[in-house]
Design an enzyme around this catalytic site. Structure first.
Site, mmCIF file in Angstrom:
data_model
loop_
_atom_site.group_PDB
_atom_site.id
_atom_site.type_symbol
_atom_site.label_atom_id
_atom_site.label_comp_id
_atom_site.label_asym_id
_atom_site.label_seq_id
_atom_site.Cartn_x
_atom_site.Cartn_y
_atom_site.Cartn_z
ATOM 1 N N ASN A 76 -36.512 11.913 22.714
ATOM 2 C CA ASN A 76 -36.342 13.123 23.502
ATOM 3 C C ASN A 76 -36.468 12.818 24.995
ATOM 4 O OD1 ASN A 76 -35.885 15.481 21.545
ATOM 5 N ND2 ASN A 76 -37.501 14.299 20.573
ATOM 6 N N HIS A 106 -48.244 -6.231 34.242
ATOM 7 C CA HIS A 106 -48.476 -7.022 35.460
ATOM 8 C C HIS A 106 -49.858 -7.645 35.364
ATOM 9 C CE1 HIS A 106 -44.949 -5.848 37.879
ATOM 10 N NE2 HIS A 106 -45.032 -4.707 37.216
ATOM 11 N N ALA A 160 -50.036 13.364 19.945
ATOM 12 C CA ALA A 160 -49.732 13.535 21.367
ATOM 13 C C ALA A 160 -50.855 13.011 22.258
ATOM 14 C CB ALA A 160 -49.497 15.016 21.660
ATOM 15 N N THR A 165 -53.248 0.804 21.656
ATOM 16 C CA THR A 165 -53.618 -0.494 22.230
ATOM 17 C C THR A 165 -53.716 -1.581 21.176
ATOM 18 O OG1 THR A 165 -55.989 -0.030 22.014
ATOM 19 C CG2 THR A 165 -54.915 0.644 24.071
ATOM 20 N N LYS A 166 -53.853 -1.182 19.900
ATOM 21 C CA LYS A 166 -53.950 -2.131 18.795
ATOM 22 C C LYS A 166 -53.023 -1.687 17.673
ATOM 23 C CE LYS A 166 -58.720 -3.532 19.745
ATOM 24 N NZ LYS A 166 -60.107 -3.650 19.199
#
Length: 204
Positions: A76, A106, A160, A165-166
């Site tokens: 979307n 970065h 949501a 992160t894993k």
């Protein structure tokens, strides 16, 4: 169509449809504006549907396709995907709006001797990349972020505003920052049931 989208929306949709057939003929519809960078390193798959404002970019280091999108994927509005090493999205994946998926960052922040110095401007830090894999039938909710090195298993739902992160196993519902499973589909009862931190079902 006019009753659903209005005159302006219908005109915009027709322009997007023409653009799709001219430049991305395997896709269902690409709604404009659409930002695709380094197109030759991106495989849009078949029957892709997008909302407005999506940004897909590849930054390969070895000249190979780095962003692979499966069949019948729907993303979307304002989805942003960056692929430096590999981002692979399976079939029938549903992406809500304002989602960020990236296989690179970065600098390194793992807590070891390779860590980036905060005295170096972020834009000048070495880019670090780890593949991201999103398997078939995954659904990501609004504002979800998927970070480098993550695999999301088949059929999993991410709520949501969550940050993945894993890696997440198949057939779970995960929420939070970082995202953790709170439910798993029980193949015996055919229901989504609450789970303990170790993944076992909570029994009454």
């Amino acid at each position: 169509m006019i009753s659903r989208y209005g005159v302006k929306g219908t005109i915009s949709l027709l322009i997007s449809f023409i653009y799709t057939k001219l430049f991305h003929s395997k896709s269902r519809i690409i709604r404009l504006p659409f930002d695709i960078r380094n197109k030759r390193y991106i495989d849009l798959g078949e029957r892709l549907t997008t909302g407005v404002g999506c940004r897909l970019e590849a930054a390969p280091v070895d000249g190979k396709i780095t962003l692979h999108i499966g069949k019948d994927v729907q993303m979307n509005d304002y989805v942003h995907i960056t692929a430096m090493e590999e981002v692979r999205i399976g079939n029938n994946v549903l992406l809500a709006s304002k989602i960020y998926i990236s296989d690179c960052s970065h600098g390194s922040y793992a807590g070891n001797e390779d860590d980036s110095s905060p005295d170096v401007p972020p834009a000048e830090r070495k880019l670090i990349a780890k593949p991201v894999i999103i398997e078939d039938n995954v659904w990501l909710g609004e504002f979800v972020s998927v970070l480098p090195g993550v695999k999301i298993g088949r059929g999993t739902i991410v709520g949501a505003n969550s940050v993945v992160t894993k890696s997440l196993p198949p057939y779970v519902i995960a929420v939070g920052t970082p995202a953790i499973p709170i439910k798993r589909f029980n193949v015996e009862t055919k229901k989504w049931e609450k789970t303990n931190p170790d993944g076992s079902f909570i029994t009454n």
